[in-house]
Scaffold this motif. Structure first.
Motif, short mmCIF file in Angstrom:
data_model
loop_
_atom_site.label_atom_id
_atom_site.label_comp_id
_atom_site.label_asym_id
_atom_site.label_seq_id
_atom_site.Cartn_x
_atom_site.Cartn_y
_atom_site.Cartn_z
N SER A 71 0.73 -1.28 0.02
CA SER A 71 -0.05 -0.07 0.15
C SER A 71 0.90 1.43 0.03
N GLN A 72 2.36 1.01 0.12
CA GLN A 72 3.08 2.24 0.16
C GLN A 72 3.79 2.19 -0.95
N THR A 73 3.99 3.45 -1.54
CA THR A 73 4.92 3.32 -2.86
C THR A 73 6.36 3.98 -2.19
N VAL A 74 7.35 3.82 -2.86
CA VAL A 74 8.79 4.22 -2.64
C VAL A 74 9.36 4.98 -3.80
N TYR A 75 10.22 5.85 -3.41
CA TYR A 75 10.89 6.68 -4.28
C TYR A 75 12.41 6.40 -4.64
N GLU A 76 13.00 6.24 -5.70
CA GLU A 76 14.11 6.37 -6.17
C GLU A 76 14.39 7.12 -7.15
N ARG A 77 15.48 7.94 -7.01
CA ARG A 77 15.94 9.09 -7.93
C ARG A 77 14.90 10.12 -8.32
N GLY A 78 13.98 10.28 -7.36
CA GLY A 78 12.76 11.12 -7.78
C GLY A 78 11.58 10.47 -8.53
N ILE A 79 11.52 9.33 -8.60
CA ILE A 79 10.56 8.57 -9.35
C ILE A 79 9.75 7.84 -8.15
N GLU A 80 8.48 7.69 -8.12
CA GLU A 80 7.59 7.18 -7.38
C GLU A 80 7.28 5.56 -8.09
N TYR A 81 7.58 4.80 -7.21
CA TYR A 81 7.26 3.27 -7.62
C TYR A 81 6.23 2.49 -6.74
N TYR A 82 5.50 1.71 -7.60
CA TYR A 82 4.50 0.75 -6.52
C TYR A 82 5.70 -0.53 -6.30
N GLN A 83 5.50 -0.93 -5.05
CA GLN A 83 6.15 -2.48 -4.96
C GLN A 83 4.96 -3.42 -5.12
N MET A 84 5.55 -4.50 -6.05
CA MET A 84 4.65 -5.60 -6.21
C MET A 84 5.60 -7.02 -5.72
N ALA A 85 4.82 -7.79 -4.99
CA ALA A 85 5.50 -9.20 -4.80
C ALA A 85 4.69 -10.31 -5.44
N ASN A 91 9.51 -21.87 -6.37
CA ASN A 91 9.79 -21.95 -4.96
C ASN A 91 10.35 -20.56 -4.52
N GLU A 92 10.30 -19.41 -5.19
CA GLU A 92 10.68 -18.13 -5.18
C GLU A 92 9.52 -16.81 -4.90
N ILE A 93 9.93 -16.16 -4.30
CA ILE A 93 9.27 -14.87 -4.21
C ILE A 93 9.92 -13.64 -4.99
N ARG A 94 9.25 -12.80 -5.69
CA ARG A 94 10.12 -11.69 -6.34
C ARG A 94 9.56 -10.32 -6.02
N VAL A 95 10.20 -9.28 -5.76
CA VAL A 95 9.81 -7.94 -5.37
C VAL A 95 10.14 -7.13 -6.40
N TRP A 96 8.98 -6.50 -7.06
CA TRP A 96 9.00 -5.68 -8.28
C TRP A 96 8.85 -4.13 -7.97
N LEU A 97 9.55 -3.45 -8.56
CA LEU A 97 9.46 -2.06 -8.69
C LEU A 97 8.41 -1.56 -10.15
N ILE A 98 7.50 -0.79 -9.98
CA ILE A 98 6.63 -0.57 -11.12
C ILE A 98 6.33 0.87 -11.18
N SER A 99 6.81 1.58 -12.29
CA SER A 99 6.59 2.96 -12.31
C SER A 99 5.42 2.96 -13.38
N PHE A 100 4.40 4.05 -13.22
CA PHE A 100 3.25 4.26 -14.07
C PHE A 100 2.75 5.37 -14.18
N SER A 101 3.04 6.38 -14.99
CA SER A 101 2.53 7.66 -15.19
C SER A 101 2.31 8.06 -16.49
N ASP A 102 1.69 9.20 -16.85
CA ASP A 102 1.51 9.62 -18.38
C ASP A 102 2.87 10.00 -18.75
N ALA A 103 3.51 10.80 -18.03
CA ALA A 103 4.88 11.03 -18.47
C ALA A 103 5.79 10.07 -19.00
#
Length: 366
Positions: A71-85, A91-103
């Motif tokens: 439910s919380q987004t994170v920022y890297e280099r000024g870009i907002e990312y969703y975190q999705m697992a 046998n693995e779990i993966r954590v993804w960073l997703i950016s989604f904006s019009d720009a």
């Protein structure tokens, strides 16, 4: 925004299809403008609110089983990312960073690949602050990770069957896990990044003898027997004492005069005894059918490589057609081969159990 759907009609907005496999997992982003789906062939697909496909690629080598957004987004280099697992049959779990904006459009990359499980991972969930991730697996364990580093905080091994569900409470330090062993447990987490503290609830029927007096009182409440809770507490009735209660002891020792109430108690206790007898034997997992979780009498091997009770897999195929109960993937063929090696081992184990039972019955009492 709160939704009031009481009495309202549900309107189908739109639908879409994936190329391969079946969709087995889906999750909305916190803002609701993005939907992620996972398929039985291992693909992750991202859709916008109009179900326009934004992304499709292999997320796991085998099938995806679950996905969850923080439910919380994170920022890297000024870009907002969703975190999705996401987690899967690999046998693995993966954590993804997703950016989604019009720009910037859509972008998705894997931030972490988390190990620790020795079998397919069936469920995963973020904490409300996005700092903790929990997973449950076919290996019967629950693992808690820190999302920032991917380090394992702790591994819980209290379940005796597959862990199929897990959830972290949004406003309380509580972790809930559910399993094919028919139990749900709630754990209280320590402060900050400390390890989990102790189990608050969750009484496995197979461990009735280990119930505390409080757990017996909780069971009475759940069974609608609140009127005798004070009697049981006053007489210090724990799980072991509970299983030995009879109509006579309920009347003479606990002074419960109502015949109807005594009969109801005895019936509930007999139900517990039946569950205990069914669960208590330490049956090796390889002798249990993965579909019914009952002891196999006629084990067969399906084309997915797993062994099942013949009738159970035949019924499964008749209802589910050609899918594997374990992987959700299409079975290569419907051939069922008798697993004679497993059958022989099973017969040996049953014979040992029989001799052990007979020895216990004939042993002299002191």
């Amino acid at each position: 925004m709160e939704l009031d759907i009481k009495g309202a009609d549900m309107v189908l907005l739109r639908s879409a299809t994936v190329k391969d496999g079946s969709i087995v997992a889906c999750a909305f982003s916190p803002h609701g403008n993005l939907l992620i789906t996972g398929s039985s062939c291992g693909d992750l697909t991202a859709w916008d609110e109009n179900l326009k496909c934004l992304y499709n690629d292999k997320g796991h080598d085998l099938g995806v089983t679950c996905c969850d957004f923080s439910s919380q987004t994170v920022y890297e280099r000024g870009i907002e990312y969703y975190q999705m697992a996401s987690c899967g049959q690999d046998n693995e779990i993966r954590v993804w960073l997703i950016s989604f904006s019009d720009a910037r459009g859509f972008g998705m990359r894997c931030k972490l690949t988390l190990g620790g499980h020795s079998a397919p991972v069936l469920s995963c969930a973020f904490s409300s602050d996005g700092q903790i991730l929990v997973s449950g697996s076919v290996d019967k364990s629950v693992i808690i990770y820190t999302v920032k580093t991917g380090c394992i905080l702790t591994i819980l091994t209290h379940h005796t069957r597959y862990v199929t569900a897990c959830a972290l409470a949004p406003k309380h330090p509580l972790l809930a896990t559910g399993s094919m062993d028919k139990t749900v447990t709630i754990w209280k987490l320590g402060h900050s990044d400390e390890l989990p503290d102790f189990p608050l609830e969750g009484r496995a029927q197979m461990n009735v003898e280990a119930w505390s007096e409080e757990e017996v009182a909780t069971w009475l409440s759940q069974e609608g027997l609140n009127e005798v809770e004070h009697i049981f507490k006053a007489n210090n009735i724990d799980g072991k004492e509970l299983l030995h209660l009879t109509k006579d002891s309920l009347l003479n020792d606990l002074k419960i005069e109502s015949l109807g109430l005594r009969n109801k108690l005895v019936r509930r206790i007999e139900d517990l005894k039946s569950s205990t007898k069914a669960e208590l034997p330490n049956i090796p997992n390889e002798f249990l059918c993965p579909i019914t979780w009952e002891l196999m009498m006629d084990p067969v091997i399906a084309s997915d490589g797993y062994s099942y009770e013949r009738k159970a897999i035949e019924d499964w195929i008749s209802r589910k057609k050609r899918t594997s109960p374990m992987t959700n993937l299409t079975l290569e063929n419907l051939l069922l081969t008798p697993n004679r090696t497993l059958k022989m081992a099973l017969n040996h184990w049953l014979e040992r159990q029989k001799h052990s039972s007979q020895s216990n019955q004939t042993a002299p009492h002191r």
